[in-house]
Design an enzyme around this catalytic site. Structure first.
Site, PDB file in Angstrom:
ATOM      1  N   ARG A 126       0.832  -1.206   0.000  1.00 38.07           N
ATOM      2  CA  ARG A 126       0.000   0.000   0.000  1.00 38.07           C
ATOM      3  C   ARG A 126       0.863   1.250   0.000  1.00 38.07           C
ATOM      4  O   ARG A 126       0.522   2.263  -0.624  1.00 38.07           O
ATOM      5  CB  ARG A 126      -0.956  -0.018   1.193  1.00 38.07           C
ATOM      6  CG  ARG A 126      -1.991   1.094   1.131  1.00 38.07           C
ATOM      7  CD  ARG A 126      -3.057   0.928   2.187  1.00 38.07           C
ATOM      8  NE  ARG A 126      -2.500   1.021   3.526  1.00 38.07           N
ATOM      9  CZ  ARG A 126      -3.189   0.714   4.635  1.00 38.07           C
ATOM     10  NH1 ARG A 126      -4.435   0.303   4.555  1.00 38.07           N
ATOM     11  NH2 ARG A 126      -2.632   0.838   5.815  1.00 38.07           N
ATOM     12  N   LYS A 180      -2.709   6.740   1.579  1.00 31.85           N
ATOM     13  CA  LYS A 180      -2.396   7.174   2.942  1.00 31.85           C
ATOM     14  C   LYS A 180      -1.399   8.318   2.842  1.00 31.85           C
ATOM     15  O   LYS A 180      -0.194   8.110   2.920  1.00 31.85           O
ATOM     16  CB  LYS A 180      -1.829   6.001   3.735  1.00 31.85           C
ATOM     17  CG  LYS A 180      -2.597   5.742   5.023  1.00 31.85           C
ATOM     18  CD  LYS A 180      -2.100   4.522   5.737  1.00 31.85           C
ATOM     19  CE  LYS A 180      -2.527   4.500   7.166  1.00 31.85           C
ATOM     20  NZ  LYS A 180      -3.981   4.462   7.358  1.00 31.85           N
ATOM     21  N   GLU A 218     -16.161   6.733   5.190  1.00 33.21           N
ATOM     22  CA  GLU A 218     -15.452   6.072   6.282  1.00 33.21           C
ATOM     23  C   GLU A 218     -15.315   7.031   7.455  1.00 33.21           C
ATOM     24  O   GLU A 218     -15.718   8.186   7.389  1.00 33.21           O
ATOM     25  CB  GLU A 218     -14.096   5.547   5.823  1.00 33.21           C
ATOM     26  CG  GLU A 218     -13.145   6.639   5.367  1.00 33.21           C
ATOM     27  CD  GLU A 218     -11.742   6.105   5.076  1.00 33.21           C
ATOM     28  OE1 GLU A 218     -11.313   5.135   5.715  1.00 33.21           O
ATOM     29  OE2 GLU A 218     -11.071   6.695   4.218  1.00 33.21           O
TER      30      GLU A 218
HETATM   31  C1  LIG Z   1      -5.002   3.766   7.868  1.00 35.76           C
HETATM   32  C2  LIG Z   1      -6.383   4.136   7.540  1.00 35.76           C
HETATM   33  C3  LIG Z   1      -7.454   3.229   7.685  1.00 35.76           C
HETATM   34  C4  LIG Z   1      -7.271   1.848   8.268  1.00 35.76           C
HETATM   35  O1  LIG Z   1      -6.486   1.017   7.458  1.00 35.76           O
HETATM   36  P1  LIG Z   1      -5.810  -0.278   8.084  1.00 35.76           P
HETATM   37  O2  LIG Z   1      -4.966  -0.811   6.986  1.00 35.76           O
HETATM   38  O3  LIG Z   1      -6.910  -1.212   8.436  1.00 35.76           O
HETATM   39  O4  LIG Z   1      -5.043   0.161   9.259  1.00 35.76           O
HETATM   40  C5  LIG Z   1      -8.722   3.632   7.312  1.00 35.76           C
HETATM   41  N1  LIG Z   1      -8.947   4.884   6.822  1.00 35.76           N
HETATM   42  C6  LIG Z   1      -7.959   5.773   6.687  1.00 35.76           C
HETATM   43  C7  LIG Z   1      -8.279   7.122   6.147  1.00 35.76           C
HETATM   44  C8  LIG Z   1      -6.646   5.439   7.036  1.00 35.76           C
HETATM   45  O5  LIG Z   1      -5.675   6.351   6.904  1.00 35.76           O
END
Ligand SMILES: *Cc1c(COP(=O)(O)O)cnc(C)c1O
Length: 336
Positions: free
Chosen positions: A80, A183, A218
């Site tokens: 990722r 991210k 989300e």
């Molecule tokens: C990191 C993150 C998540 C959760 O992702 P995981 O891989 O399950 O830790 C969800 N939403 C956002 C915006 C994130 O930055």
């Protein structure tokens, strides 16, 4: 081991001893460097500062029931981070180097890895940013990759209790172009205005799709799932972050014969679910007691205690992470 009250930790930074760094210059990644120096002289015109040419990851290391140390699905984080780097026009850090750096960061800070049974874990935060000075709008040629680790407690103060949430449709978390799926820090900075006042009040924020404000997207730093008639429902959207925990929970549902629906969920459907929870590395599973829609004054209730599906999935996930059951999908990377 450090003298820390592990059970009192919150989701915040506790200084640890070492960071791991790696620099990209002349078109190649250099050697991993371990250092106690946590500051970095950086040019004020660095592209990472000027244009937020930056991305990061978040994962956790666990002390397990048998005394070994595991990291949950680090290859997924490596891949990722490569997606995020590609999106931000940054060089890709090879998966092997990522795993080596993460492993090194954990081993160098073992004194801060919380004991088994405290519920606390070691949070690992890799970050990458452009350091070349740029004033004309252009990408950097040199980049810094660093890892900082810190022992942490629950993301929401209630832990595996329930937290109230509020819908936000006035501040968009991300541009409506699908940029929310990476991210990168910019997505978070643009959400602070909506999330901080809520967090101060101990409330989580649920974002709707920023194009139409009709569908669930989300939570601030976590995905969301909801339960209806025993079915696990989670939003399908190209402006949410592809959560590794959400994907893991969907797999656990299949293992446990819980039906899964990944689809668009209009906010008007919120009244039809019996459970809701935020999910992610930080949040693990954080059940939601109620979601308030301040625009129409409606509050949807999901119970003051975690519901049966949340409990079942929480146990299944934690048992794998802490090595209490067989790791059928080979998700835990065990340090030697
Ligand atoms: C990191 C993150 C998540 C959760 O992702 P995981 O891989 O399950 O830790 C969800 N939403 C956002 C915006 C994130 O930055």
């Amino acid at each position: 081991m450090k003298d820390i009250d592990w059970t009192k930790l919150t989701f915040s930074y506790t200084e640890t001893d070492y960071i791991v760094r790696c620099r990209y210059e002349h078109g190649a990644w250099g050697e991993l460097v371990v250092t106690q120096e946590k500051t970095l002289p950086i040019h004020v015109a660095a592209a990472g500062l000027q244009y937020a040419q930056q991305c990061f990851e978040g994962l956790k290391a666990y002390r397990r029931a048998d005394g070994t140390i595991g990291i949950f699905r680090p290859i997924e984080n490596a891949l990722r981070m490569q997606d995020s780097a590609r999106a931000m026009y940054m060089p890709l850090l090879p998966t092997d180097t990522f795993i080596e750096a993460v492993t090194l960061a954990v081993k160098m800070n073992l004194d801060y890895l919380p004991p088994y049974g405290t519920g606390a874990t070691l949070y690992i935060r890799p970050i990458m940013f452009g350091i070349t000075p740029k004033v004309g709008v252009a990408p950097a040629e040199e980049f810094e990759f660093c890892i900082v680790v810190t022992p942490i407690g629950p993301y929401f103060p209630t832990g595996f209790g329930t937290t109230p949430f509020i819908i936000n449709r006035h501040v968009d978390r991300a541009a409506p172009l699908g940029t929310g799926q990476y991210k990168v820090g910019g997505n978070y900075a643009s959400s602070f205005r909506a999330t901080e006042p809520a967090h101060e009040a101990g409330v989580g924020v649920l974002f709707l799709d920023s194009a139409q404000h009709l569908y669930l997207d989300e939570c601030g730093g976590a995905n969301i799932f909801l339960v209806k008639d025993g079915t696990y429902c989670t939003p399908k959207s190209d402006s949410i972050l592809p959560s590794i925990i959400n994907r893991s929970l969907m797999q656990l549902c299949r293992d446990l014969l819980i039906p899964v629906e990944e689809r668009r969920i209009p906010y008007t459907e919120l009244g039809t679910f019996t459970e809701a929870a935020a999910c992610g590395t930080g949040a693990a599973i954080s059940p939601i007691s109620r979601i308030t829609d301040p625009d129409n004054g409606i509050t949807y209730h999901y119970g003051e205690e975690p519901g049966p599906v949340c409990k079942q999935l929480y146990k299944a996930l934690r048992d794998i992470q802490f090595g209490r059951v067989e790791d059928a999908h080979n998700w835990c990377y065990i340090l030697d």
